[in-house]
Write a protein that holds these residues in place. Sequence first.
Motif, PDB file in Angstrom:
ATOM      1  N   ARG A  63       0.794  -1.429  -0.024  1.00 15.30           N
ATOM      2  CA  ARG A  63      -0.147   0.163   0.059  1.00 15.30           C
ATOM      3  C   ARG A  63       0.931   1.181  -0.042  1.00 15.30           C
ATOM      4  N   ARG A 105      -8.524  -6.928  -6.373  1.00 14.61           N
ATOM      5  CA  ARG A 105      -9.119  -6.197  -5.359  1.00 14.61           C
ATOM      6  C   ARG A 105     -10.653  -6.835  -5.154  1.00 14.61           C
ATOM      7  N   TYR A 109     -11.274  -8.482  -1.672  1.00  9.01           N
ATOM      8  CA  TYR A 109     -12.134  -7.601  -0.648  1.00  9.01           C
ATOM      9  C   TYR A 109     -13.475  -7.705  -1.114  1.00  9.01           C
ATOM     10  N   ASP A 111     -17.377  -6.767  -2.406  1.00  9.70           N
ATOM     11  CA  ASP A 111     -17.955  -5.587  -2.657  1.00  9.70           C
ATOM     12  C   ASP A 111     -17.284  -4.445  -2.181  1.00  9.70           C
ATOM     13  N   ASN A 112     -16.546  -4.530  -1.118  1.00 18.42           N
ATOM     14  CA  ASN A 112     -15.781  -3.478  -0.462  1.00 18.42           C
ATOM     15  C   ASN A 112     -14.413  -3.085  -1.334  1.00 18.42           C
ATOM     16  N   ARG A 114     -13.256  -1.248  -3.231  1.00 22.29           N
ATOM     17  CA  ARG A 114     -12.789   0.195  -3.392  1.00 22.29           C
ATOM     18  C   ARG A 114     -12.502   1.061  -2.184  1.00 22.29           C
ATOM     19  N   CYS A 115     -12.706   0.233  -1.048  1.00 22.87           N
ATOM     20  CA  CYS A 115     -12.625   1.059   0.382  1.00 22.87           C
ATOM     21  C   CYS A 115     -11.179   0.935   0.805  1.00 22.87           C
ATOM     22  N   TYR A 116     -10.432   0.088   0.002  1.00 18.68           N
ATOM     23  CA  TYR A 116      -9.031  -0.506   0.639  1.00 18.68           C
ATOM     24  C   TYR A 116      -7.990   0.108  -0.437  1.00 18.68           C
ATOM     25  N   SER A 117      -7.098   0.704  -0.039  1.00 16.54           N
ATOM     26  CA  SER A 117      -5.679   1.173  -0.861  1.00 16.54           C
ATOM     27  C   SER A 117      -4.959  -0.204  -1.093  1.00 16.54           C
TER      28      SER A 117
END
Length: 248
Positions: A63, A105, A109, A111-112, A114-117
């Motif tokens: 990240r 991704r 992750y 459905d989530n 885009r919430c994590y870098s």
Amino acid sequence: MKRKPKIAFFDFAGCEGDQLQVANLEETLLDVLGHVEVVSFREVMTGHSDDYDIALVEGSITRPEDEERLKEIRANAKILVAFGACATIGGVNAMKNFMSETMYRRQVYGDNARCYSTYAARPLSAVVKVDAEIHGCPIDRNEFLRIIKDLIIGKRPFVPDYPVCAECKQAGNICRYDLGQLCLGMITRAGCGACCINEGAHCWGCRGLAPMANLDAARYVMEERAGYSRSEVQDLLRIFLSHTTAPL
């Protein structure tokens, strides 16, 4: 009275199995503690200090924010040691580098996503200067002790620059290729005592490439002489060597 060197353990993306290897030293670890002061080691103690001389860092960088944290650790440490395959060569985390970002991704992750870098995995040396490396997945506990002792007394640690094949011959093993198996011992850095082959498996390459590894010759042996397909060779190389080998 001379001050004991202060040691701190840190982790990034990884399973923390290398820190467990250190914790499993048990009584032997107590001998080491007579010569150093451990100020941070989340696996075995509470508390943390940013006052340390030697930083032992496990895990790969996956990240953007990891880079800033690693640079802070580097700035605080007189000596930074990368230990474990994820830290030294990117490890299994780097397999995602051959996938699209959308794919990994979604797989990790859901459905989530885009919430994590996240970004392509890389070893510590791709971000900061690394003073010493302890290879393997997991690390060898005896090698860990030897390298730490060398660093404490100001000696440059010895890390083998020859391939696992040399240790395999010393152990009296039958070559995996004579048994019809793929093996990366011919290009992988020694130091493990050929432990995987000794137990009936093959070399996976977890210690990274030997400095003079000839990848072209190795691919010729695996594909032309042993008869494995390009995709079979590629799949094995990418388990641990994704960051250090050119795409096939």
